[in-house]
Design a protein around this motif. Structure first.
Motif, PDB file in Angstrom:
ATOM      1  N   HIS A 131       0.751   5.700  -0.064  1.00 54.88           N
ATOM      2  CA  HIS A 131      -0.055   6.915   0.077  1.00 54.88           C
ATOM      3  C   HIS A 131       0.862   8.119  -0.002  1.00 54.88           C
ATOM      4  O   HIS A 131       1.864   8.209   0.724  1.00 54.88           O
ATOM      5  CB  HIS A 131      -0.786   6.926   1.418  1.00 54.88           C
TER       6      HIS A 131
ATOM      7  N   TYR B 249       0.855  -1.183   0.000  1.00 51.58           N
ATOM      8  CA  TYR B 249       0.000   0.000   0.000  1.00 51.58           C
ATOM      9  C   TYR B 249       0.890   1.232   0.000  1.00 51.58           C
ATOM     10  O   TYR B 249       1.912   1.269   0.691  1.00 51.58           O
ATOM     11  CB  TYR B 249      -0.879   0.014   1.253  1.00 51.58           C
TER      12      TYR B 249
ATOM     13  N   THR C  69       5.747  10.333   1.136  1.00 55.67           N
ATOM     14  CA  THR C  69       5.109   9.073   0.765  1.00 55.67           C
ATOM     15  C   THR C  69       5.206   8.064   1.902  1.00 55.67           C
ATOM     16  O   THR C  69       6.267   7.900   2.516  1.00 55.67           O
ATOM     17  CB  THR C  69       5.748   8.471  -0.501  1.00 55.67           C
TER      18      THR C  69
END
Length: 305
Positions: free
Chosen positions: A178, A176, A291
């Motif tokens: 983001h 994952y 990030t």
């Protein structure tokens, strides 16, 4: 003495019956996360989102699994009078097994997921802004209660906390990633909860510079080795590993609920309500760290960043 990070006030292992506040009250976009276990002798339990901690408070949302009848009852209560009952003839709970309930407040009502699956949406009957407490009762053991997506902590006088200003992402697949434009600032907090599955080898949480892939903070629990390694990767070269921790909570088959908080001089890491370690900044320009990555052997329940 442990002090919860700003904006992160979960409740761990409360006794049942339980009644506690939702600081600042509920609002659209927030989510209530509850993780627990159903005991073998269980008959039923209940969750009430209600307008106060006192007995007899109005209940905006009543959620009650009846294990012996294989159904879930949903309702509201206003002025001591129960509304029209909604009964779902489906039971996503089983005795002696763990569960996760996520109640997300949307414009239409209370959207319920159980163990990652959509269950039911209960339409609003009372203004959600009047709901400011959670009650739990019956035959259930609770491990964690969290409020995500805009809750406030005691003493913050109603102002939103930056750590919880964004909505959580529930059950994303690993790996994952983001991106958060603008990068890190002091007090920026990341909340991650997940299950370390049986047979897990290792997983990683990285805070990095997206444009260069330099890793400012690499958190690497190695389950089989029994170590929690921290490091930084600069210009494709790893630095000196750090391994000392106050305790190691990462075990196969266990849920972990952890926070990484950025401070001016370091990252602080809290796991299951306890301070695990600090990591002094090696990458000085916090605004370039933009990030978050989570990868490896972890089944993610939610990420709030």
């Amino acid at each position: 003495m442990f002090v919860s990070p700003a904006g992160y006030q979960p409740v761990y292992n409360p006794s049942v019956p339980y009644v506690g506040p939702i600081y600042g009250g509920l609002r659209s976009g927030m989510s209530v996360y509850i993780q627990g276990v159903i005991p073998l002798e269980a008959s039923s339990f209940l969750l009430n989102l209600q307008g106060g901690e006192a007995e007899g408070s109005d209940i905006g949302f009543h959620f009650s699994p009846h294990l012996d009848d294989s159904c879930v009852v949903l309702n509201n209560c206003q002025g001591g009078e129960w509304g029209s009952e909604e009964k779902i003839e489906s039971l996503p709970f089983s005795k002696e097994n763990a569960f996760e309930i996520i109640i997300t407040i949307i414009q239409e009502g209370y959207q319920v997921k159980v163990n990652g699956q959509d269950f039911h949406t209960f339409l609003h009957r009372l203004p959600v802004e009047t709901v400011n407490a959670l009650q739990i009762g019956g035959d259930v053991s609770i491990q964690t209660i969290s409020f995500l997506g805009g809750a406030v902590s005691a003493g913050d006088e109603g102002e939103n906390l930056p750590a919880l200003s964004g909505n959580a992402v529930f059950y994303p697949a690993a790996p994952y990633a983001h991106n958060f434009p603008g990068g890190l600032t002091p007090q920026k907090t990341f909340i991650i909860r997940g299950l370390v599955p049986p047979g897990a080898y290792r997983f990683t949480v990285n805070l990095l510079v997206g444009s260069t892939q330099n890793i400012a903070f690499h958190l690497n629990p190695r389950i089989q080795e029994g170590a929690v390694v921290r490091n930084s990767l600069m210009e494709e070269n790893w630095g000196q590993e750090e391994r000392d921790v106050n305790f190691n909570p990462f075990q196969e088959g266990q849920y972990v609920d952890f926070v990484i908080r950025c401070e001016a001089e370091m990252f602080k890491v809290f796991v299951n309500g306890q301070h695990m370690c600090d990591y002094a900044h090696r990458y000085s320009t916090l605004s370039e760290i933009d990030t978050l990555e989570v990868a490896g052997d972890i089944q993610i329940s939610y990420v709030s960043a």
